[in-house]
Enzyme design. Sequence first.
Site, PDB file in Angstrom:
ATOM      1  N   CYS A 109      30.695  13.032 -35.618  1.00  0.00           N
ATOM      2  CA  CYS A 109      31.566  14.007 -34.858  1.00  0.00           C
ATOM      3  C   CYS A 109      32.761  14.334 -35.622  1.00  0.00           C
ATOM      4  O   CYS A 109      33.734  14.654 -35.319  1.00  0.00           O
ATOM      5  CB  CYS A 109      31.959  13.410 -33.537  1.00  0.00           C
ATOM      6  SG  CYS A 109      30.389  13.080 -32.378  1.00  0.00           S
ATOM      7  N   CYS A 110      32.274  14.365 -36.996  1.00  0.00           N
ATOM      8  CA  CYS A 110      33.537  14.677 -38.071  1.00  0.00           C
ATOM      9  C   CYS A 110      32.877  15.145 -39.477  1.00  0.00           C
ATOM     10  O   CYS A 110      31.868  14.753 -39.478  1.00  0.00           O
ATOM     11  CB  CYS A 110      34.605  13.506 -38.203  1.00  0.00           C
ATOM     12  SG  CYS A 110      33.598  11.776 -38.742  1.00  0.00           S
ATOM     13  N   ILE A 111      33.471  16.148 -40.101  1.00  0.00           N
ATOM     14  CA  ILE A 111      33.220  16.428 -41.523  1.00  0.00           C
ATOM     15  C   ILE A 111      33.172  15.403 -42.300  1.00  0.00           C
ATOM     16  O   ILE A 111      33.886  14.405 -42.092  1.00  0.00           O
ATOM     17  CB  ILE A 111      33.734  17.841 -41.976  1.00  0.00           C
ATOM     18  CG1 ILE A 111      35.211  17.484 -42.157  1.00  0.00           C
ATOM     19  CG2 ILE A 111      33.442  18.753 -40.765  1.00  0.00           C
ATOM     20  CD1 ILE A 111      35.957  18.479 -42.917  1.00  0.00           C
TER      21      ILE A 111
END
Length: 237
Positions: A145-147
Amino acid sequence: MAAVRALVGSRLAAASAFASLSPGGRTPSQRAAIHLSAPHPAAKVALVLSGCGVYDGTEIHEASAILVHLSRGGAEVQIFAPDVPQMHVIDHTKGQPSESESRNVLTESARIARGKITDLAKLSATNHDAAIFPGGFGAAKNLLCCIAPVLAAKVLRGVEVTVGHEQEEGGKWPYAGTAEAIKALGAKHFVKEVAEAHVDQKNKVVTTPAFMCEAALHHIHDGIGAMVRKVLELTGK
């Protein structure tokens, strides 16, 4: 955006040295001094994919550039992806979700890996010197859930990373706001150009802006090359 973590382990590669015979009147010790050599072990790198396509998986150009530079650097690469459903499928001609479709992250990632891919659940840090996470929205949607740089910021308190510049500068850096999100997690952001990479020596993390910048493809390719070279240097191989 591509990010890498060098995994420093205790695994040692033993290599036997050998001396080659050479012409001339040199003594055996002289010949050994000239020809003694040991095979250099290849760095073992895990490439972690998150699908196939920038809006719902891995950014394909970033993954391809990483593989090219790892190949040029003589690395031994194993590709991984999670065996889970994608968050959703994006129609890349429209940039909109395709409600009627569902795809598997491992199956889609296999397109980039040309079929040579392993379930991410089988990845062991003890078997690799480094792990590289290419960018693409799939890193946020299908992994943690994050780059990629934010992933490092969430996992490693105080880590140093770069997503390029901290201002949009007329649209050249459209995702510049990500730098503030990184700082909010307690990480340190360093301003870098698209063809540069930043090395956090303490945490052994290397990041480069890549497609966080609206730049010509060859500049992004150069930045990824800088990142790969730095991580191979960190492995000491």
